[in-house]
Design an enzyme around this catalytic site. Structure first.
Site, PDB file in Angstrom:
ATOM      1  N   GLU A   1       0.860  -1.184   0.000  1.00 40.32           N
ATOM      2  CA  GLU A   1       0.000   0.000   0.000  1.00 40.32           C
ATOM      3  C   GLU A   1       0.894   1.230   0.000  1.00 40.32           C
ATOM      4  OE1 GLU A   1      -2.690   2.577   3.112  1.00 40.32           O
ATOM      5  OE2 GLU A   1      -2.689   0.392   3.361  1.00 40.32           O
TER       6      GLU A   1
ATOM      7  N   ARG B   1       0.524  10.445   0.191  1.00 36.81           N
ATOM      8  CA  ARG B   1       0.924  11.582   1.021  1.00 36.81           C
ATOM      9  C   ARG B   1       2.083  12.358   0.415  1.00 36.81           C
ATOM     10  NH1 ARG B   1       1.030   8.251   6.762  1.00 36.81           N
ATOM     11  NH2 ARG B   1      -1.066   7.349   6.568  1.00 36.81           N
TER      12      ARG B   1
ATOM     13  N   LYS C   1     -10.924  -1.811   7.222  1.00 33.44           N
ATOM     14  CA  LYS C   1      -9.722  -1.425   7.946  1.00 33.44           C
ATOM     15  C   LYS C   1     -10.147  -0.929   9.329  1.00 33.44           C
ATOM     16  CE  LYS C   1      -6.364   2.377   7.612  1.00 33.44           C
ATOM     17  NZ  LYS C   1      -5.745   3.331   6.656  1.00 33.44           N
TER      18      LYS C   1
END
Length: 209
Positions: free
Chosen positions: A42, A46, A130
């Site tokens: 993943e 950012r 999640k």
């Protein structure tokens, strides 16, 4: 072919959650992780390099299942798909984002923190979520209490999880895997220390409950 989120999360006990500042490191990082036995990554959105890193991983390391993290807005979905991302992760539950990803055919792992959010996700047709931020939201004890009331849901806890406490989550019947930066630290990626990444990945890949 699009993979279901639950299928992706059963590829191994840990999904590395990585932040990449230089897209050119993506393929070497993916190779080091695969050498250690990890086949899912993943890449958090950012940094400006994130999508280019995913694109490079998909082009050069086709055996790695590459997704993006920190997906916040539906208008980013076309860019995510254009980069070749095979799944996306969001920090929270946004039903508009869930619908947009479903329409676009982008597998989404949305985050939840409470039972109410888990129920809302379940009502929206989701069964794989999640749990974030895991450590400050009750850790394994919280997920253990959720399991009897929502037994059909499965989770990938993320947030504050390290090598030492991952086993406590993985021992739970409603946890498929954990997410964390410990298989590939930002410092190791920045230094291009692929030997360290391989070793950390190998240790993570051997984790079980």
């Amino acid at each position: 072919m699009s993979l279901a989120v639950r299928d992706i999360l059963t590829r191994g006990p840990v999904i590395p959650v990585v932040t990449i500042e230089d897209a050119s490191t993506g393929p070497d990082l993916a190779r080091a992780l695969m050498d250690g036995g990890i086949t899912v990554i993943e890449v958090t959105m950012r940094t400006p390099a994130a999508l280019d890193a995913v694109r490079a991983i998909r082009a050069e390391v086709p055996g790695m299942i590459a997704g993006v993290g920190t997906l916040l807005d539906p208008d980013r979905i076309p860019d995510v798909l254009a980069a070749g991302a095979q799944f996306a992760v969001s920090p929270g539950l946004d039903l508009a984002l869930v619908d947009a990803c479903r329409t676009a055919g982008l597998p989404l792992l949305p985050g939840i923190q409470t039972v109410s959010e888990a129920m809302a996700a379940r009502r929206a047709g989701l069964d794989t979520l999640k749990f974030f931020p895991a450590k400050t939201s009750g850790g394994p004890a919280a997920l253990q209490q959720i399991q009897p009331v929502l037994p059909d849901l499965r989770f990938c806890p993320t947030g504050g999880i390290g090598q030492a406490d991952a086993k406590g989550y993985l021992a739970l019947p409603n946890v498929l895997c954990v997410g964390g930066s410990f298989p590939a630290s930002s410092d190791a990626i920045r230094r291009r220390d692929w030997t360290a990444v391989r070793a950390s990945a190998a240790a993570a890949a051997e984790l079980n409950g």
